[in-house]
Design an enzyme around this catalytic site. Structure first.
Site, mmCIF file in Angstrom:
data_model
loop_
_atom_site.group_PDB
_atom_site.id
_atom_site.type_symbol
_atom_site.label_atom_id
_atom_site.label_comp_id
_atom_site.label_asym_id
_atom_site.label_seq_id
_atom_site.Cartn_x
_atom_site.Cartn_y
_atom_site.Cartn_z
ATOM 1 N N SER A 143 -4.218 -5.887 1.275
ATOM 2 C CA SER A 143 -4.854 -4.662 1.778
ATOM 3 C C SER A 143 -6.356 -4.911 1.732
ATOM 4 O O SER A 143 -6.812 -5.837 1.050
ATOM 5 C CB SER A 143 -4.489 -3.509 0.846
ATOM 6 O OG SER A 143 -5.266 -2.368 1.119
ATOM 7 N N TYR A 157 -2.516 0.059 -7.521
ATOM 8 C CA TYR A 157 -2.482 -0.468 -6.146
ATOM 9 C C TYR A 157 -3.589 -1.511 -5.960
ATOM 10 O O TYR A 157 -3.325 -2.637 -5.522
ATOM 11 C CB TYR A 157 -2.652 0.687 -5.149
ATOM 12 C CG TYR A 157 -2.389 0.280 -3.700
ATOM 13 C CD1 TYR A 157 -1.089 0.132 -3.237
ATOM 14 C CD2 TYR A 157 -3.437 0.042 -2.814
ATOM 15 C CE1 TYR A 157 -0.838 -0.239 -1.919
ATOM 16 C CE2 TYR A 157 -3.196 -0.324 -1.503
ATOM 17 C CZ TYR A 157 -1.899 -0.460 -1.054
ATOM 18 O OH TYR A 157 -1.651 -0.837 0.253
HETATM 19 N N1 LIG Z 1 -0.443 1.609 6.052
HETATM 20 C C1 LIG Z 1 -1.618 1.210 5.624
HETATM 21 O O1 LIG Z 1 -2.661 1.832 5.924
HETATM 22 C C2 LIG Z 1 -1.730 -0.023 4.781
HETATM 23 C C3 LIG Z 1 -3.018 -0.490 4.468
HETATM 24 C C4 LIG Z 1 -3.132 -1.617 3.677
HETATM 25 C C5 LIG Z 1 -1.994 -2.299 3.251
HETATM 26 N N2 LIG Z 1 -0.759 -1.817 3.580
HETATM 27 C C6 LIG Z 1 0.405 -2.562 3.095
HETATM 28 O O2 LIG Z 1 1.293 -2.810 4.164
HETATM 29 C C7 LIG Z 1 2.593 -3.060 3.637
HETATM 30 C C8 LIG Z 1 3.627 -2.326 4.451
HETATM 31 O O3 LIG Z 1 3.492 -0.930 4.241
HETATM 32 P P1 LIG Z 1 3.499 0.133 5.437
HETATM 33 O O4 LIG Z 1 2.144 0.704 5.498
HETATM 34 O O5 LIG Z 1 4.104 -0.441 6.639
HETATM 35 O O6 LIG Z 1 4.407 1.277 4.772
HETATM 36 P P2 LIG Z 1 5.868 1.829 5.121
HETATM 37 O O7 LIG Z 1 6.220 2.721 3.993
HETATM 38 O O8 LIG Z 1 5.894 2.393 6.500
HETATM 39 O O9 LIG Z 1 6.780 0.520 5.083
HETATM 40 C C9 LIG Z 1 7.085 -0.117 3.874
HETATM 41 C C10 LIG Z 1 8.540 -0.567 3.894
HETATM 42 O O10 LIG Z 1 8.822 -1.237 2.666
HETATM 43 C C11 LIG Z 1 10.093 -0.827 2.220
HETATM 44 N N3 LIG Z 1 10.209 -1.016 0.759
HETATM 45 C C12 LIG Z 1 9.697 -0.243 -0.227
HETATM 46 N N4 LIG Z 1 10.053 -0.723 -1.428
HETATM 47 C C13 LIG Z 1 10.785 -1.831 -1.207
HETATM 48 C C14 LIG Z 1 11.432 -2.774 -2.049
HETATM 49 N N5 LIG Z 1 11.399 -2.648 -3.395
HETATM 50 N N6 LIG Z 1 12.096 -3.799 -1.494
HETATM 51 C C15 LIG Z 1 12.168 -3.922 -0.132
HETATM 52 N N7 LIG Z 1 11.598 -3.057 0.725
HETATM 53 C C16 LIG Z 1 10.909 -2.023 0.195
HETATM 54 C C17 LIG Z 1 10.193 0.639 2.631
HETATM 55 O O11 LIG Z 1 11.539 1.082 2.680
HETATM 56 C C18 LIG Z 1 9.516 0.613 3.995
HETATM 57 O O12 LIG Z 1 10.467 0.382 5.028
HETATM 58 C C19 LIG Z 1 2.533 -2.649 2.164
HETATM 59 O O13 LIG Z 1 2.443 -3.807 1.361
HETATM 60 C C20 LIG Z 1 1.259 -1.850 2.068
HETATM 61 O O14 LIG Z 1 0.689 -1.863 0.778
HETATM 62 C C21 LIG Z 1 -0.603 -0.697 4.330
#
Ligand SMILES: NC(=O)c1ccc[n+]([C@@H]2O[C@H](COP(=O)([O-])OP(=O)(O)OC[C@H]3O[C@@H](n4cnc5c(N)ncnc54)[C@H](O)[C@@H]3O)[C@@H](O)[C@H]2O)c1
Length: 287
Positions: A143, A157
């Site tokens: 992130s 986080y």
């Molecule tokens: N959305 C943002 O703005 C943002 C910014 C920076 C980083 N991220 C990172 O991006 C990555 C993806 O997140 P996202 O934003 O797409 O969120 P999201 O919640 O839409 O998708 C995350 C997915 O991970 C799955 N998940 C959760 N726990 C799990 C586990 N223990 N084992 C397997 N799957 C699991 C969830 O069911 C979900 O489908 C994360 O690592 C998050 O920290 C997101």
């Protein structure tokens, strides 16, 4: 890994958000994808839709915080596709609260999913990629919070995302001899379901007691980037073998300020009485 066509990818968190965006981009580029997620129903629904569009995907339910679950997912990937070239350790969760208020469960859950999930993915898949000798690429999702610290109430986080950056830089060096690359994805705001993460918190980590930090709102996230754009960017970065994958160029100036602060503290330390008086290497008396 310049040529993606026909290659096999494994993506965690593939039922939603960025993981789903990566899956879409990869299948459009002719790759076969094993989609892994802890949410069975959302995973099946996402895969069903992709198959209807002609994509070659399979699914495996997997909790990345459990080492045996990730190794089983690796075995399922090889059973289904015979090989694996791209691994995206992307699943992640968020939880907030002041450092002293976060429970052992809050820390355990975030370390388990955000950091150990990445470790497990590397350990389960890298030996196969090395053995195949066909090249490959690992993408670990961190992130901007993995490079910019100091977000109050985001302690677990922030900490786990910094750890993912550190691990990926090591992995990239270790990959040189093994013929594979590694990148760390550092998104800014992306329009996903990340703020509903507690829906997937396993009972062993206890109930969520801390309050989600209010310094980034759901509305901020909704104004974020389309996850499909992030998926396309990740594919381009794999082909170009970039170390850092940034989704929001506006963060550049904040990163620059952080580095200026680091350098300023080196200069302060070099002139500090403690180091100067001891004649420590690199110390410089002021003036
Ligand atoms: N959305 C943002 O703005 C943002 C910014 C920076 C980083 N991220 C990172 O991006 C990555 C993806 O997140 P996202 O934003 O797409 O969120 P999201 O919640 O839409 O998708 C995350 C997915 O991970 C799955 N998940 C959760 N726990 C799990 C586990 N223990 N084992 C397997 N799957 C699991 C969830 O069911 C979900 O489908 C994360 O690592 C998050 O920290 C997101």
């Amino acid at each position: 890994m310049k040529d993606s066509n026909g290659k096999v990818a494994f993506v965690t968190g593939a039922a939603s958000g960025i993981g789903l965006g990566m899956t879409r981009a990869f299948t459009r580029a002719g790759m076969r994808v094993m989609m892994a997620d802890i949410e069975h129903e959302a995973l099946s629904a996402a895969a069903h839709l992709l198959r209807q569009q002609g994509a070659a995907v399979d699914t495996v339910v997997c909790d990345v915080s459990e080492r045996t679950s990730v190794f089983a997912a690796a075995a399922a990937t090889l059973d289904a596709f015979g090989k694996v070239h791209v691994v995206c350790n992307n699943a992640g969760v968020t939880s907030g609260g002041l450092i002293e208020d976060c429970t052992e469960g809050d820390w355990g859950w975030l370390i388990g999913v955000n950091f150990l999930g990445v470790v497990h993915g590397c350990q389960a898949f890298v030996p196969h990629i090395r053995r195949q000798q066909e090249g490959g690429h690992i993408v670990n999702t961190s992130s901007m919070a993995g490079l910019l610290g100091g977000m109050p109430a985001w302690g677990p986080y922030n900490s786990t995302k910094f750890a993912v950056v550190g691990l990926t830089e090591v992995l990239r060096q270790e990959g040189r001899a093994g013929g594979f690359g590694a990148s760390v994805l550092c998104p800014g705001g992306v329009n996903t379901q990340i703020f509903e993460a507690p829906r997937n918190r396993p009972a062993r980590f206890g109930l969520q007691e801390s309050i989600v930090a209010d310094n980034v709102s759901t509305e901020d996230l909704q104004r974020g980037l389309d996850p499909d754009v992030v998926g396309q960017l990740v594919l381009e970065a794999i082909q170009a073998n970039r170390l850092f994958i940034f989704t929001d160029p506006r963060f550049r100036s904040m990163l620059q300020r952080r580095h200026e602060k680091l350098l300023a503290d080196f200069e302060w330390a070099a002139q500090s009485a403690a180091l100067v008086d001891a004649g420590a290497p690199g110390s410089q008396p002021p003036g």
